[in-house]
Design a protein around this motif. Sequence first.
Motif, PDB file in Angstrom:
ATOM      1  N   ASP A  32      10.815   9.942 -11.111  1.00 20.78           N
ATOM      2  CA  ASP A  32      11.537   8.547 -11.400  1.00 20.78           C
ATOM      3  C   ASP A  32      10.117   7.802  -9.787  1.00 20.78           C
ATOM      4  O   ASP A  32      10.632   7.736  -9.431  1.00 20.78           O
ATOM      5  N   ALA A  33       9.439   6.236 -10.350  1.00 14.85           N
ATOM      6  CA  ALA A  33       8.557   6.056  -9.532  1.00 14.85           C
ATOM      7  C   ALA A  33       9.726   5.098  -9.032  1.00 14.85           C
ATOM      8  O   ALA A  33       8.667   4.826  -7.520  1.00 14.85           O
ATOM      9  N   ASP A  34      10.589   3.909  -9.014  1.00 15.38           N
ATOM     10  CA  ASP A  34      11.039   3.758  -8.748  1.00 15.38           C
ATOM     11  C   ASP A  34      11.717   4.251  -7.251  1.00 15.38           C
ATOM     12  O   ASP A  34      11.713   4.117  -5.927  1.00 15.38           O
ATOM     13  N   ILE A  35      12.558   5.490  -8.018  1.00 12.30           N
ATOM     14  CA  ILE A  35      13.539   5.965  -6.571  1.00 12.30           C
ATOM     15  C   ILE A  35      12.266   6.683  -5.609  1.00 12.30           C
ATOM     16  O   ILE A  35      12.336   7.087  -4.173  1.00 12.30           O
ATOM     17  N   PHE A  36      11.181   6.620  -5.839  1.00 16.94           N
ATOM     18  CA  PHE A  36      10.089   7.726  -5.151  1.00 16.94           C
ATOM     19  C   PHE A  36       9.321   6.238  -4.350  1.00 16.94           C
ATOM     20  O   PHE A  36       8.728   7.101  -3.193  1.00 16.94           O
ATOM     21  N   ALA A  37       9.105   5.201  -4.567  1.00 19.16           N
ATOM     22  CA  ALA A  37       8.654   4.452  -3.619  1.00 19.16           C
ATOM     23  C   ALA A  37       9.882   3.420  -2.942  1.00 19.16           C
ATOM     24  O   ALA A  37       9.718   3.404  -1.842  1.00 19.16           O
ATOM     25  N   ALA A  65      -3.764   4.441  12.163  1.00 18.07           N
ATOM     26  CA  ALA A  65      -2.499   4.013  11.613  1.00 18.07           C
ATOM     27  C   ALA A  65      -2.004   5.465  10.451  1.00 18.07           C
ATOM     28  O   ALA A  65      -3.959   5.869  10.274  1.00 18.07           O
ATOM     29  N   LEU A  66      -1.152   5.387  10.291  1.00 16.34           N
ATOM     30  CA  LEU A  66      -1.387   6.931   8.659  1.00 16.34           C
ATOM     31  C   LEU A  66      -2.171   6.219   7.718  1.00 16.34           C
ATOM     32  O   LEU A  66      -2.216   4.239   7.142  1.00 16.34           O
ATOM     33  N   GLY A  67      -2.265   7.728   6.588  1.00 17.15           N
ATOM     34  CA  GLY A  67      -3.255   7.032   5.400  1.00 17.15           C
ATOM     35  C   GLY A  67      -1.886   5.896   4.863  1.00 17.15           C
ATOM     36  O   GLY A  67      -0.714   5.417   4.632  1.00 17.15           O
ATOM     37  N   PRO A  68      -2.873   5.843   3.436  1.00  8.07           N
ATOM     38  CA  PRO A  68      -2.101   4.740   2.744  1.00  8.07           C
ATOM     39  C   PRO A  68      -0.905   5.876   2.017  1.00  8.07           C
ATOM     40  O   PRO A  68      -1.500   7.132   1.544  1.00  8.07           O
ATOM     41  N   THR A  69      -0.139   5.159   1.145  1.00  9.55           N
ATOM     42  CA  THR A  69       1.031   5.315   0.614  1.00  9.55           C
ATOM     43  C   THR A  69       0.589   6.231  -1.189  1.00  9.55           C
ATOM     44  O   THR A  69       0.174   5.425  -1.518  1.00  9.55           O
ATOM     45  N   PRO A  70       0.994   7.497  -0.606  1.00 10.39           N
ATOM     46  CA  PRO A  70       0.774   8.240  -1.806  1.00 10.39           C
ATOM     47  C   PRO A  70       1.407   7.615  -3.529  1.00 10.39           C
ATOM     48  O   PRO A  70       2.271   7.067  -2.920  1.00 10.39           O
ATOM     49  N   ALA A  71       0.529   7.533  -4.596  1.00  7.22           N
ATOM     50  CA  ALA A  71       1.865   6.995  -5.581  1.00  7.22           C
ATOM     51  C   ALA A  71       1.851   8.093  -6.314  1.00  7.22           C
ATOM     52  O   ALA A  71       2.985   8.049  -7.394  1.00  7.22           O
ATOM     53  N   GLU A  72       2.192   9.625  -6.065  1.00  7.06           N
ATOM     54  CA  GLU A  72       2.584  10.214  -6.387  1.00  7.06           C
ATOM     55  C   GLU A  72       2.663  11.500  -5.845  1.00  7.06           C
ATOM     56  O   GLU A  72       2.647  11.334  -4.334  1.00  7.06           O
TER      57      GLU A  72
END
Length: 338
Positions: A32-37, A65-72
């Motif tokens: 679920d992409a929404d829950i992961f976001a 700063a910390l890296g970008p947010t992963p997409a998966e």
Amino acid sequence: TGGSAAAIAAAAATAATRPFLEKLDIRLVSFDADIFAQHQARMAGRTSGLWFTRPSKEGGDKGGALGPTPAEPPVRSVPLVGRLVKSKLGIDQRHIHFGTRAASEQTERTLVLQNRSAAVVAYKVSKTGSSASFDLHIGKAFRHGLIRPHGTRELQLTFRPSLAGPFLETISVHNVLDPTDQVVITVKAAVTKRGTFHAALVGGAAILDFGHVAPGTRASAGARLMLTNTTKTRRTYVIAIDEATLLPLLAVEGAREARGVSAVLELEMLATVAAPAAGSAVGGVGGAGTAGGGGGDDGGRAEAIEHYERKLRIARRKGKLDKIEKIEKKLRQLREAA
């Protein structure tokens, strides 16, 4: 959400015995992409204001700063560590010779199977399937089973030949986990034809002695002869005198042998027992009659004693104290009755 799932990893060992270290990667394909976001946003809020250092090409540490947010979701790695071992089946006694046995005589032998490895051995016992193989009996409890690492397992083998002559048969013990591991046991015996009757003087005497007899006088011996039918078939018997053995040598004072001497041996039948349950006949030193099958009271008692002695050996080997006491009591009763 909030659930769990089980994953089963199966490995087939094909290499030689050695340690191995492998890695199992687990990646979510559908989620679920929404829950992961939402989860990533919460994690970003917790880590806001945090800095990390990493080495730069120019030398020294460079902050950021910390890296970008992963997409998966990231790939999870599970290490798999183990050691390949080979199961090995062994037995010290690969040749069994039962010696000389009469047909239908039952003999038992115990074989010890050994597991000579650190892995569990699953074994299976098989025979050739020939007509002679039916004379070897292996109980169902011993035909297959498991042996613990570096452990042993007893195999009970019963031999009861049906035909007279030389006996040769093989038994194979297979390692189920390793088809190349197999132990072959060779069984041999010399089987003789079983006697149909037994003759013995009552009282345990070895010879029928008339003592010193003067010429022209009559002498009688008080011994009795017991004939026992050792089969289940009713039989007719005939007792004859071998006249050639009556006068081998007669000790005469002053001479080593006397020739031309004659003697007459008379036979008298005293009694005959020919009931179906009794296979013995008591008679004099000659005559004819019938004897019933079944071995008689003495024959049946002897077979019962032999049967309980065999059960006593098995009970002692297995350490069954209660059964040992009961069998010993039964044997005492049979021997006292004899």
